[in-house]
Scaffold this motif. Structure first.
Motif, PDB file in Angstrom:
ATOM      1  N   THR A 137       0.818  -1.222   0.000  1.00  0.00           N
ATOM      2  CA  THR A 137       0.000   0.000   0.000  1.00  0.00           C
ATOM      3  C   THR A 137       0.847   1.266   0.000  1.00  0.00           C
ATOM      4  O   THR A 137       0.338   2.335   0.336  1.00  0.00           O
ATOM      5  CB  THR A 137      -0.921   0.009   1.234  1.00  0.00           C
ATOM      6  N   ARG A 138       2.104   1.155  -0.376  1.00  0.00           N
ATOM      7  CA  ARG A 138       2.962   2.343  -0.374  1.00  0.00           C
ATOM      8  C   ARG A 138       2.408   3.404  -1.326  1.00  0.00           C
ATOM      9  O   ARG A 138       1.945   3.084  -2.419  1.00  0.00           O
ATOM     10  CB  ARG A 138       4.383   1.978  -0.805  1.00  0.00           C
ATOM     11  N   PRO A 139       2.460   4.688  -0.936  1.00  0.00           N
ATOM     12  CA  PRO A 139       1.987   5.756  -1.831  1.00  0.00           C
ATOM     13  C   PRO A 139       2.872   5.865  -3.068  1.00  0.00           C
ATOM     14  O   PRO A 139       4.084   5.661  -3.002  1.00  0.00           O
ATOM     15  CB  PRO A 139       2.082   7.013  -0.959  1.00  0.00           C
ATOM     16  N   ARG A 140       2.266   6.168  -4.186  1.00  0.00           N
ATOM     17  CA  ARG A 140       3.016   6.301  -5.432  1.00  0.00           C
ATOM     18  C   ARG A 140       3.893   7.548  -5.392  1.00  0.00           C
ATOM     19  O   ARG A 140       3.494   8.583  -4.844  1.00  0.00           O
ATOM     20  CB  ARG A 140       2.065   6.379  -6.626  1.00  0.00           C
ATOM     21  N   ALA A 195       2.350  -6.104  -4.051  1.00  0.00           N
ATOM     22  CA  ALA A 195       3.482  -5.187  -3.920  1.00  0.00           C
ATOM     23  C   ALA A 195       4.489  -5.381  -5.052  1.00  0.00           C
ATOM     24  O   ALA A 195       5.010  -4.407  -5.610  1.00  0.00           O
ATOM     25  CB  ALA A 195       4.159  -5.396  -2.567  1.00  0.00           C
ATOM     26  N   LEU A 196       4.760  -6.630  -5.409  1.00  0.00           N
ATOM     27  CA  LEU A 196       5.704  -6.906  -6.490  1.00  0.00           C
ATOM     28  C   LEU A 196       5.179  -6.389  -7.827  1.00  0.00           C
ATOM     29  O   LEU A 196       5.941  -5.853  -8.643  1.00  0.00           O
ATOM     30  CB  LEU A 196       5.965  -8.411  -6.572  1.00  0.00           C
ATOM     31  N   LEU A 197       3.886  -6.546  -8.056  1.00  0.00           N
ATOM     32  CA  LEU A 197       3.301  -6.065  -9.308  1.00  0.00           C
ATOM     33  C   LEU A 197       3.354  -4.543  -9.386  1.00  0.00           C
ATOM     34  O   LEU A 197       3.689  -3.975 -10.437  1.00  0.00           O
ATOM     35  CB  LEU A 197       1.860  -6.558  -9.421  1.00  0.00           C
ATOM     36  N   ARG A 198       3.049  -3.880  -8.285  1.00  0.00           N
ATOM     37  CA  ARG A 198       3.108  -2.417  -8.276  1.00  0.00           C
ATOM     38  C   ARG A 198       4.533  -1.926  -8.521  1.00  0.00           C
ATOM     39  O   ARG A 198       4.744  -0.939  -9.237  1.00  0.00           O
ATOM     40  CB  ARG A 198       2.604  -1.879  -6.940  1.00  0.00           C
ATOM     41  N   ALA A 199       5.504  -2.606  -7.935  1.00  0.00           N
ATOM     42  CA  ALA A 199       6.896  -2.203  -8.137  1.00  0.00           C
ATOM     43  C   ALA A 199       7.356  -2.449  -9.565  1.00  0.00           C
ATOM     44  O   ALA A 199       8.248  -1.758 -10.061  1.00  0.00           O
ATOM     45  CB  ALA A 199       7.802  -2.953  -7.162  1.00  0.00           C
ATOM     46  N   LEU A 200       6.748  -3.421 -10.236  1.00  0.00           N
ATOM     47  CA  LEU A 200       7.166  -3.758 -11.595  1.00  0.00           C
ATOM     48  C   LEU A 200       6.549  -2.837 -12.641  1.00  0.00           C
ATOM     49  O   LEU A 200       7.226  -2.426 -13.593  1.00  0.00           O
ATOM     50  CB  LEU A 200       6.790  -5.209 -11.902  1.00  0.00           C
ATOM     51  N   TRP A 204      14.077  -2.526  -2.271  1.00  0.00           N
ATOM     52  CA  TRP A 204      13.659  -2.714  -0.875  1.00  0.00           C
ATOM     53  C   TRP A 204      12.306  -3.431  -0.817  1.00  0.00           C
ATOM     54  O   TRP A 204      12.133  -4.379  -0.056  1.00  0.00           O
ATOM     55  CB  TRP A 204      13.575  -1.362  -0.180  1.00  0.00           C
ATOM     56  N   THR A 205      11.358  -2.969  -1.616  1.00  0.00           N
ATOM     57  CA  THR A 205      10.023  -3.567  -1.597  1.00  0.00           C
ATOM     58  C   THR A 205      10.072  -5.042  -1.977  1.00  0.00           C
ATOM     59  O   THR A 205       9.479  -5.897  -1.302  1.00  0.00           O
ATOM     60  CB  THR A 205       9.092  -2.811  -2.562  1.00  0.00           C
ATOM     61  N   ALA A 206      10.776  -5.360  -3.055  1.00  0.00           N
ATOM     62  CA  ALA A 206      10.828  -6.744  -3.530  1.00  0.00           C
ATOM     63  C   ALA A 206      11.426  -7.673  -2.476  1.00  0.00           C
ATOM     64  O   ALA A 206      10.919  -8.779  -2.241  1.00  0.00           O
ATOM     65  CB  ALA A 206      11.631  -6.820  -4.827  1.00  0.00           C
TER      66      ALA A 206
END
Length: 279
Positions: free
Chosen positions: A106-109, A177-182, A202-204
């Motif tokens: 849920t990290r803000p963009r 989270a992984l999808l959002r980071a990708l 860090w997220t991954a």
């Protein structure tokens, strides 16, 4: 001869856990590289704001995870009464781990301007694919083991639901989270790219480690229980199944504790110190 085979099998089953711990130790090098790349840049105001907002968000959501753990402790007292005392520490740990994964999902963009046309990094640039797929395999193994033991009436319904729900919830949040980071586009400003890459790294690693721990520790416990119960059976000849299950249980528990130790080192947020330029 049978004892020798059992010892060799026991050692062989321990090897995957050792390799997993070794892989997470090597992942520390990726963290060092990402941190160093940030220090060699002069981030923009948007990058500084993004790092600060995400660090604050992470701390807040992890506190929610701690609260969930305390609620789970209260629930275990209501369900298991005096026997719940042995579940307090695992319940709090589970809440904290879920908080880690939830914070990353849920990290803000970031508010910086993205490039045109949008560019996106490859998954292998964020985390070792071996670590990523190991997390998925471990979750699948834990779910399959829990289902099989549940079908054979070796697990009470309440324990089975927890053994299934916690790893699946952690895995789903980790995949989000992984999808959002990708799929998030890279920033347009070149100085912000190292910061963005560090945040993705860090997220991954955080979500992969947390989901792995949530699955490895229950998997180890389930394998130990299954191995001990099989060992109580009377069979003809040498039965290596209990040895393999017990060794697998110890391997999963040791690997889970090792990954948890490495997870702690990733909890410190990305730092913007610019020490290299200052020197």
């Amino acid at each position: 001869m049978g004892r020798l085979i059992a010892v060799v099998l026991f050692i062989a089953v321990l090897v995957p856990g050792v390799l997993l711990a070794r892989a997470w130790a090597l992942a520390g090098g990726r963290r060092a590289v990402a941190s160093a790349s940030v220090e060699f840049t002069s981030p923009t105001a948007e990058a500084r704001d993004t790092v600060q907002r995400q660090a604050t968000h992470g701390r807040r959501v992890r506190r929610i995870g701690l609260l969930l753990g305390l609620v789970a402790v209260a629930g275990s007292v209501a369900v298991f009464a005096e026997a719940s005392v042995f579940l307090w520490a695992p319940a709090v740990a589970l809440g904290l781990l879920i908080g880690v994964v939830l914070a990353e999902a849920t990290r803000p963009r970031p508010r910086w301007t993205t490039g045109t046309p949008p560019r996106r990094p490859r998954r292998s640039e964020q985390i070792s694919l071996w670590l990523l797929w190991t997390m998925r395999v471990v979750v699948a193994a834990e779910v399959v083991t829990a289902v099989l033991m549940w079908q054979r009436d070796e697990l009470p319904d309440r324990v089975a639901w927890v053994a299934l729900g916690a790893p699946l919830a952690a895995w789903l949040l980790a995949e989000v989270a992984l999808l959002r980071a990708l799929v998030r586009p890279l920033p347009a400003e070149g100085a912000d790219v190292p910061v963005d890459e560090a945040l993705r790294t860090w997220t991954a690693h955080l979500v992969s480690a947390a989901a792995s721990v949530v699955a490895l520790l229950p998997l180890g416990f389930l394998l130990l229980v299954a191995g001990v119960r099989l060992g109580d059976r009377v069979t003809d000849g040498v039965d290596l199944s209990p040895v393999a299950l017990v060794a697998g249980g110890f391997s999963a528990l040791a690997a889970g504790l090792a990954v948890a130790a490495f997870l702690v080192t990733w909890l410190r947020p990305v730092q913007l110190s610019e020490r290299a330029l200052a020197g």
